[in-house]
Enzyme design. Structure first.
Site, PDB file in Angstrom:
ATOM      1  N   HIS A 180      41.967  19.385  27.796  1.00  0.00           N
ATOM      2  CA  HIS A 180      42.815  18.415  27.082  1.00  0.00           C
ATOM      3  C   HIS A 180      42.861  17.109  27.865  1.00  0.00           C
ATOM      4  CE1 HIS A 180      46.808  18.348  29.249  1.00  0.00           C
ATOM      5  NE2 HIS A 180      46.569  19.595  29.542  1.00  0.00           N
TER       6      HIS A 180
ATOM      7  N   ASP B 131      41.967  23.394  32.398  1.00  0.00           N
ATOM      8  CA  ASP B 131      43.240  22.689  32.326  1.00  0.00           C
ATOM      9  C   ASP B 131      43.920  22.850  33.681  1.00  0.00           C
ATOM     10  OD1 ASP B 131      45.704  21.634  31.696  1.00  0.00           O
ATOM     11  OD2 ASP B 131      46.178  23.068  30.102  1.00  0.00           O
TER      12      ASP B 131
ATOM     13  N   ASP C 277      46.889  17.218  35.600  1.00  0.00           N
ATOM     14  CA  ASP C 277      47.125  17.774  34.255  1.00  0.00           C
ATOM     15  C   ASP C 277      46.966  16.682  33.200  1.00  0.00           C
ATOM     16  OD1 ASP C 277      47.943  19.181  32.038  1.00  0.00           O
ATOM     17  OD2 ASP C 277      50.059  19.234  32.606  1.00  0.00           O
TER      18      ASP C 277
ATOM     19  N   GLU D  69      47.508  18.330  23.419  1.00  0.00           N
ATOM     20  CA  GLU D  69      47.750  19.679  23.972  1.00  0.00           C
ATOM     21  C   GLU D  69      49.207  19.817  24.377  1.00  0.00           C
ATOM     22  OE1 GLU D  69      48.135  22.785  27.200  1.00  0.00           O
ATOM     23  OE2 GLU D  69      48.618  20.660  27.223  1.00  0.00           O
ATOM     24  N   GLU D  70      49.730  18.732  24.947  1.00  0.00           N
ATOM     25  CA  GLU D  70      51.094  18.797  25.497  1.00  0.00           C
ATOM     26  C   GLU D  70      52.159  18.912  24.404  1.00  0.00           C
ATOM     27  OE1 GLU D  70      51.533  19.397  28.454  1.00  0.00           O
ATOM     28  OE2 GLU D  70      50.006  18.462  29.713  1.00  0.00           O
TER      29      GLU D  70
ATOM     30  N   HIS E  25      53.817  17.723  35.369  1.00  0.00           N
ATOM     31  CA  HIS E  25      54.572  17.020  34.323  1.00  0.00           C
ATOM     32  C   HIS E  25      55.531  15.966  34.879  1.00  0.00           C
ATOM     33  CE1 HIS E  25      53.742  20.033  30.814  1.00  0.00           C
ATOM     34  NE2 HIS E  25      52.662  19.550  31.381  1.00  0.00           N
TER      35      HIS E  25
HETATM   36  N1  TRP Z   1      48.646  23.957  29.691  1.00  0.00           N
HETATM   37  C1  TRP Z   1      49.741  23.627  30.565  1.00  0.00           C
HETATM   38  C2  TRP Z   1      49.955  22.138  30.471  1.00  0.00           C
HETATM   39  O1  TRP Z   1      49.054  21.410  30.157  1.00  0.00           O
HETATM   40  C3  TRP Z   1      49.452  23.990  32.001  1.00  0.00           C
HETATM   41  C4  TRP Z   1      49.391  25.448  32.210  1.00  0.00           C
HETATM   42  C5  TRP Z   1      50.425  26.241  32.468  1.00  0.00           C
HETATM   43  C6  TRP Z   1      48.243  26.266  32.143  1.00  0.00           C
HETATM   44  N2  TRP Z   1      49.996  27.527  32.576  1.00  0.00           N
HETATM   45  C7  TRP Z   1      48.667  27.576  32.389  1.00  0.00           C
HETATM   46  C8  TRP Z   1      46.912  26.019  31.907  1.00  0.00           C
HETATM   47  C9  TRP Z   1      47.771  28.620  32.400  1.00  0.00           C
HETATM   48  C10 TRP Z   1      46.011  27.068  31.914  1.00  0.00           C
HETATM   49  C11 TRP Z   1      46.445  28.370  32.156  1.00  0.00           C
HETATM   50  O2  TRP Z   1      51.032  21.701  30.713  1.00  0.00           O
HETATM   51 ZN    ZN Z   2      50.684  19.636  30.982  1.00  0.00          ZN
END
Ligand code: TRP
Ligand code: ZN
Ligand code: CA
Length: 316
Positions: free
Chosen positions: A124, A199, A136, A170-171, A286
């Site tokens: 993402h 990610d 991120d 994605e967020e 974040h």
């Molecule tokens: N996808 C989440 C984000 O973008 C981050 C994240 C949390 C994540 N746990 C995860 C990504 C496990 C991959 C696998 O905020």
């Molecule tokens: Zn994130």
């Protein structure tokens, strides 16, 4: 730095290659038995970090973030697309609307290969509104961009068709990747033989986590890290919390890498990986401090090299 591992290596062959390296030379190694694929390239972490510097500049010039529906997101997309277009990819922007704002996915196809067997890698590209989103998920976005550029430089011609994707929103709840999967016909969905997700792969206090999903994909990543002598763990920080989830739900084999978010590194994990126990893998998750300073170069390098290894191996 990356270990040179023969294509299609069995676990035994990898051990043999490691001992040859330990012996100081691979020059007189016997050719690997059986079919081999072209060796994956060593991805330059300097090049990956240069993309992160550009994403940081884009955020800084656009109110400090690259979030869905904001100018910094579209500027990030334009940056990635221009690199891919110049390298010979066929790029497509897929537009959608979420929370009253327009969002975009970027899809990049490498011409050639069997389009009935598509290997995808995705990340993402959006950040949260509170910061630049460099770990991120500038990290995954930059690593797959550099891997795609390496495909072009090598003029890699794998048996499978290669497709890279940068997801929007994605967020906001995996919006872009869900939109993409839902927009595929049943036939085109069934043509995707694997989806690799990246990610957060440069966390400042990193762990080395491999998604515990499709066994063949998981094994490919584990083989790479075993060759480096780096132990891995199964990713457990929220299964289904990233863009692989829509693919998995549609029956596509998935896998991926992760270096940790807001979970805290244990003493046992610090003993095997280094870093600081009792502290989050990414204290800036974040947050406004998710800048170019929020990256562990070693983790970014190893994970980038592992991505190239998996793309080369799994597309043969
Ligand atoms: N996808 C989440 C984000 O973008 C981050 C994240 C949390 C994540 N746990 C995860 C990504 C496990 C991959 C696998 O905020
Ligand atoms: Zn994130
Ligand atoms: Ca490298």
């Amino acid at each position: 730095m990356q270990l040179s591992v023969p294509g299609r290596a069995t676990a035994t062959a990898v051990v043999a290659a490691v001992s040859l390296l330990a012996g100081g030379s691979l020059a007189d190694a016997a050719p690997a038995a059986g079919p081999t694929v072209a060796a994956a390239p060593d991805i330059s972490v300097t090049a990956v970090k240069a993309h992160l510097t550009q994403l940081q500049s884009i955020a800084t010039a656009n109110g400090g973030n690259r979030a869905h529906g904001r100018a910094g997101y579209k500027a990030s997309l334009d940056y990635v697309k221009a690199k891919l277009d110049a390298a010979g990819f066929t790029t497509t922007i897929q537009q959608f609307t979420s929370s009253g704002r327009v969002g975009y996915n970027l899809i990049a196809d490498w011409p050639g290969g069997d389009t009935n067997k598509v290997l995808m890698a995705g990340s993402h590209l959006d950040s949260v509104t509170s910061g630049a989103g460099i770990n991120d998920n500038g990290s995954g976005s930059a690593a797959i961009l550099e891997t795609a550029l390496a495909v072009s430089r090598a003029n890699f011609q794998p048996a499978k068709h290669l497709r890279f994707a940068w997801w929007g929103a994605e967020e906001l709840g995996l919006v872009g990747s869900r939109y993409y999967v839902n927009s595929l016909s049943t036939a085109n969905r069934s043509r995707i033989s694997g989806y690799l997700n990246f990610d957060m792969i440069g966390s400042p206090n990193p762990g080395y986590f491999v998604y515990d999903d499709d066994p063949a994909i998981e094994k490919t990543f584990k083989t790479y890290f075993t060759g480096l002598g780096v132990p891995t763990e199964i990713e457990t920080e929220g299964d289904g919390r990233s863009d692989h989830a829509p693919f998995k739900n549609a029956g596509v084999p998935v896998g991926g890498l992760f270096s940790g978010a807001d979970y805290v590194k244990t003493a046992a994990q610090a003993a095997k990986w280094g870093g600081t126990s009792g502290r989050a893998f990414d204290r800036c998750y974040h947050s406004s401090c998710d800048t170019t300073a929020n990256i562990n170069d070693t983790a970014l390098d190893r994970n980038s090299d592992a991505i190239a290894y998996a793309v080369w191996e799994l597309s043969a």
